[in-house]
Every structure is written in C-alpha cells, then in structure tokens.
Design an enzyme around this catalytic site. Structure first.
Site, PDB file in Angstrom:
ATOM      1  N   LYS A  21     -13.755 -10.074  16.913  1.00 55.42           N
ATOM      2  CA  LYS A  21     -14.951  -9.313  16.503  1.00 55.42           C
ATOM      3  C   LYS A  21     -15.560  -9.924  15.259  1.00 55.42           C
ATOM      4  CE  LYS A  21     -12.817  -7.369  12.762  1.00 55.42           C
ATOM      5  NZ  LYS A  21     -13.109  -7.672  11.378  1.00 55.42           N
ATOM      6  N   ASP A 148      -8.606  -1.855  13.619  1.00 58.58           N
ATOM      7  CA  ASP A 148      -9.501  -2.633  14.489  1.00 58.58           C
ATOM      8  C   ASP A 148      -9.087  -2.583  15.965  1.00 58.58           C
ATOM      9  OD1 ASP A 148     -10.946  -3.472  12.276  1.00 58.58           O
ATOM     10  OD2 ASP A 148      -9.938  -5.410  12.128  1.00 58.58           O
TER      11      ASP A 148
HETATM   12  P1  ATP Z   1      -8.466  -8.178  10.672  1.00 62.47           P
HETATM   13  O1  ATP Z   1      -9.744  -8.858  10.976  1.00 62.47           O
HETATM   14  O2  ATP Z   1      -8.119  -7.089  11.681  1.00 62.47           O
HETATM   15  O3  ATP Z   1      -8.260  -7.780   9.245  1.00 62.47           O
HETATM   16  P2  ATP Z   1      -7.265 -10.739  10.777  1.00 62.47           P
HETATM   17  O4  ATP Z   1      -7.914 -11.337  11.991  1.00 62.47           O
HETATM   18  O5  ATP Z   1      -7.799 -11.111   9.444  1.00 62.47           O
HETATM   19  O6  ATP Z   1      -7.265  -9.196  10.947  1.00 62.47           O
HETATM   20  P3  ATP Z   1      -4.735 -11.330  11.949  1.00 62.47           P
HETATM   21  O7  ATP Z   1      -4.988 -12.609  12.666  1.00 62.47           O
HETATM   22  O8  ATP Z   1      -4.673 -10.091  12.769  1.00 62.47           O
HETATM   23  O9  ATP Z   1      -5.764 -11.113  10.772  1.00 62.47           O
HETATM   24  O10 ATP Z   1      -3.374 -11.536  11.142  1.00 62.47           O
HETATM   25  C1  ATP Z   1      -3.060 -10.959   9.895  1.00 62.47           C
HETATM   26  C2  ATP Z   1      -1.555 -11.158   9.660  1.00 62.47           C
HETATM   27  O11 ATP Z   1      -0.850 -10.346  10.603  1.00 62.47           O
HETATM   28  C3  ATP Z   1      -1.086 -12.593   9.930  1.00 62.47           C
HETATM   29  O12 ATP Z   1      -1.050 -13.334   8.759  1.00 62.47           O
HETATM   30  C4  ATP Z   1       0.280 -12.414  10.549  1.00 62.47           C
HETATM   31  O13 ATP Z   1       1.308 -12.550   9.589  1.00 62.47           O
HETATM   32  C5  ATP Z   1       0.342 -10.976  11.054  1.00 62.47           C
HETATM   33  N1  ATP Z   1       0.362 -10.823  12.543  1.00 62.47           N
HETATM   34  C6  ATP Z   1       1.053  -9.900  13.214  1.00 62.47           C
HETATM   35  N2  ATP Z   1       0.852 -10.000  14.538  1.00 62.47           N
HETATM   36  C7  ATP Z   1      -0.007 -11.016  14.726  1.00 62.47           C
HETATM   37  C8  ATP Z   1      -0.593 -11.593  15.889  1.00 62.47           C
HETATM   38  N3  ATP Z   1      -0.317 -11.139  17.124  1.00 62.47           N
HETATM   39  N4  ATP Z   1      -1.446 -12.604  15.711  1.00 62.47           N
HETATM   40  C9  ATP Z   1      -1.722 -13.050  14.469  1.00 62.47           C
HETATM   41  N5  ATP Z   1      -1.169 -12.575  13.354  1.00 62.47           N
HETATM   42  C10 ATP Z   1      -0.323 -11.542  13.455  1.00 62.47           C
END
Ligand code: ATP
Length: 312
Positions: A21, A148
């Site tokens: 997103k 999210d």
């Molecule tokens: P958001 O936009 O919802 O804040 P994000 O995209 O910035 O999230 P994610 O990629 O969801 O961040 O990852 C945040 C942290 O969550 C990562 O650094 C990792 O340690 C942990 N994590 C747990 N499960 C997952 C997963 N399936 N994929 C990626 N990271 C994960």
C-alpha cells in the site's frame, strides 16, 4: 536395501497474492494514554505484491524468497506465522502449515509488506483448512494482527481511522501510476513515531479527516494532478530527521516532473505519482541515474486485496 515409505502429507497447495500500500494521506494525532497515535489515513493498494504459498506440514514452517528475503524473520515472530496461529486458535485447527513467502514489497519500507504476508496467510490458511469464517470474521482477526492488515486484506482505496484499522471504502476512478525509490535499510515504525513526538512536542496537532476533502475529490474525479497536489504525510518530517538523505529522492522525483511525491507511511520508501505508466518509468530511471535509491519499483493502483490466485 528396502526403503520404508514415509506417509506423505497431503499435497494440497493454496497460493494467495496480497498487495502493498501507499498512504496517500497520513495524519497523526498526539499519542493517547494507551501509547498509540490516533490516525486518519487514506490508503491505496498498489500492484507490488507479496505471494504466500501454503501447504500442509508438520508444525509451523516459514520460508521466504524474493526482495530482501534475508531480512525477514522465519521464526514465530513472522507476521504470517502469527496470522496462521491466530486463525488456527480461533477455529480449533491443530494442523501444521508451511508458508512460503515470495517477497515483492520492500521490507520495513512503509508499504505494509509484513501486513500483506499476514493478510495473505489468513486467506491461504482459511482456504487450506476450509474454516468457513466470514469475511468480517477474517477482518476481525486481521485487526488483531496489525493496523495495516485489514486494509491489505480489503485492498482498493479506503480511509483508515483509529490505529488505521477502522476502514471506510473510498470512491476512486481510474488508474494512478507510481514510481518508488526503495532503500535497503528500512526505518523502524516505532522510531519514526518517537521522532514525530519529539518534533511535535508542545505543538497542537490532530488527526483531522476534513483536511483530506481535496484528496477525496481528486480520487472521485480520477484526477492525477489534483491527487499529486493533495498527497500528505505527517510522518515525513520525522522520517527525514532520521534519514536526511531521503530529501534526495524527493527532489529527484520533483525534477522528473512527478505530480506529487511523498514518503510512504513511516518510510523510507519514497512514492512519486506519475502522469502515466511511461512517466513512472521515466521517474524510476531518474532515481536510478541519480543514485538515490537502492532499487526502484513501478506500480499502479488501486488494486484488489488479498485473494487466492491458485489452488491444487
Ligand atoms: P508498515 O508499512 O505496515 O509500517 P513496513 O512495510 O514498514 O510496515 P514490514 O516489511 O512489515 O514493514 O516489516 C517491519 C519489520 O517486521 C521487519 O523489519 C521485520 O523484522 C518484521 N517482520 C515480521 N514479519 C515480517 C514479514 N512477513 N515480512 C517482513 N518483515 C516482517
């Protein structure tokens, strides 16, 4: 030599795709007594996907491949594992599952990659186990997994409030095209919120949906120029405080004629709105040429939420 046949686990496989997103607008209020910030955000699901392949297994197994897969935990802390466990507990299933994640959304990039895995795992295990839960019941589980997750389950365009998990669908016409500048080193969402608190100490601020009227009009009209002008992220100054060189991709996108440019969610991904698919490729090439991104992605939105794309 005699080989003892091992009982194979059923070979059924369910493949689910879930989108990342971009927050077209993100407005953040002051931290409340529970430690959370009330939000008003306009989400758009974009065509950057996570794929989750679920097969029966002994116990819970998580593997990952694709974009930045080495940064993804494969233990019980993985959001996909949490989703499968929550669903199993909810419906009383004791079966194990192997979830293979094919990463397409940047890790810790502010594009909800982990949340997309959680939504995809919910949909995949729901189909694998034939739980019979309604969409609303799945949405309820999604909200327990992260703010999210309900949105990436639903997809399209929606306004999120509360922690971002209370969704109202939003009208949107046509397609919008994006170029994303991705960093290998992510930003921690709690650290960005902490920097936001520091920057806004003593400054009155509220999560005010009324400020997004022009943005909602732009979406209804399918007007990319008006949407570009209305993009907004209250967390952007905090993300820039923690990663000052994010100013570079923001400037490069503007120079390349982006209709609007914004840090996505808590960053560090920079999202540039383009006039067309071709223009998105031009902006992506400008990011690469200027050396301001570790990798670039192009995508369009809005797209549907998590759904089964294959089952055998
Ligand atoms: P958001 O936009 O919802 O804040 P994000 O995209 O910035 O999230 P994610 O990629 O969801 O961040 O990852 C945040 C942290 O969550 C990562 O650094 C990792 O340690 C942990 N994590 C747990 N499960 C997952 C997963 N399936 N994929 C990626 N990271 C994960």
């Amino acid at each position: 030599m005699t080989l003892t046949p091992v009982d194979p686990l059923p070979s059924r496989e369910v493949r689910v795709r879930a989108p990342g997103k971009v927050n077209l607008s993100l407005r953040v209020g002051p931290r409340d007594h529970t430690g959370y910030h009330p939000l008003v955000t306009v989400f758009q699901a974009v065509s950057v996907y996570e794929e989750v392949v679920a097969v029966p297994a002994d116990g819970m197994v998580i593997t990952a491949s694709g974009l930045q897969a080495e940064a993804v935990p494969t233990d019980g802390s993985n959001l996909a594992a949490k989703a499968a466990r929550l669903l199993a507990e909810r419906v009383g299933v004791t079966d194990g599952v192997h979830l293979h994640l094919v990463k397409g959304v940047p890790v810790a990039g502010g594009m909800a990659g982990g949340s997309a895995d959680a939504a995809a795992a919910l949909v995949a295990c729901d189909a694998l186990w034939g739980t019979g839960l309604s969409r609303d019941e799945l949405l309820d589980l999604a909200a327990q997994l992260g703010s999210d997750v309900p949105f990436v389950l639903t997809g399209h365009t929606a306004v999120g409030s509360g922690r971002g998990h209370l969704l109202t669908p939003a009208m949107s016409r046509g397609e919008f095209h994006w170029a994303f500048a991705v960093r290998d080193r992510g930003l921690s969402t709690p650290e960005v919120f902490a920097a936001f608190d520091e920057l806004n100490r003593g400054v009155p601020h509220a999560a005010d949906a009324a400020a997004d009227v022009p943005l909602m009009q732009a979406l209804r009209a399918g007007d990319p120029s008006a949407l570009g002008a209305a993009l907004h992220n209250d967390l952007e100054p905090a993300a820039l405080e923690l990663a000052p060189d994010l100013a570079e991709p923001l400037a490069v996108a503007q120079d390349a004629g982006a209709l609007g440019v914004v840090v996505s969610g808590s960053g560090p991904t920079v999202a540039a709105l383009a006039r067309s698919r071709q223009h998105a490729l031009v902006i992506a090439a400008a990011f690469t040429a200027a050396g301001v991104a570790d990798r670039v992605l192009t995508a369009m939105g809005p797209v549907p939420g998590a759904r089964v794309v294959g089952s055998e």
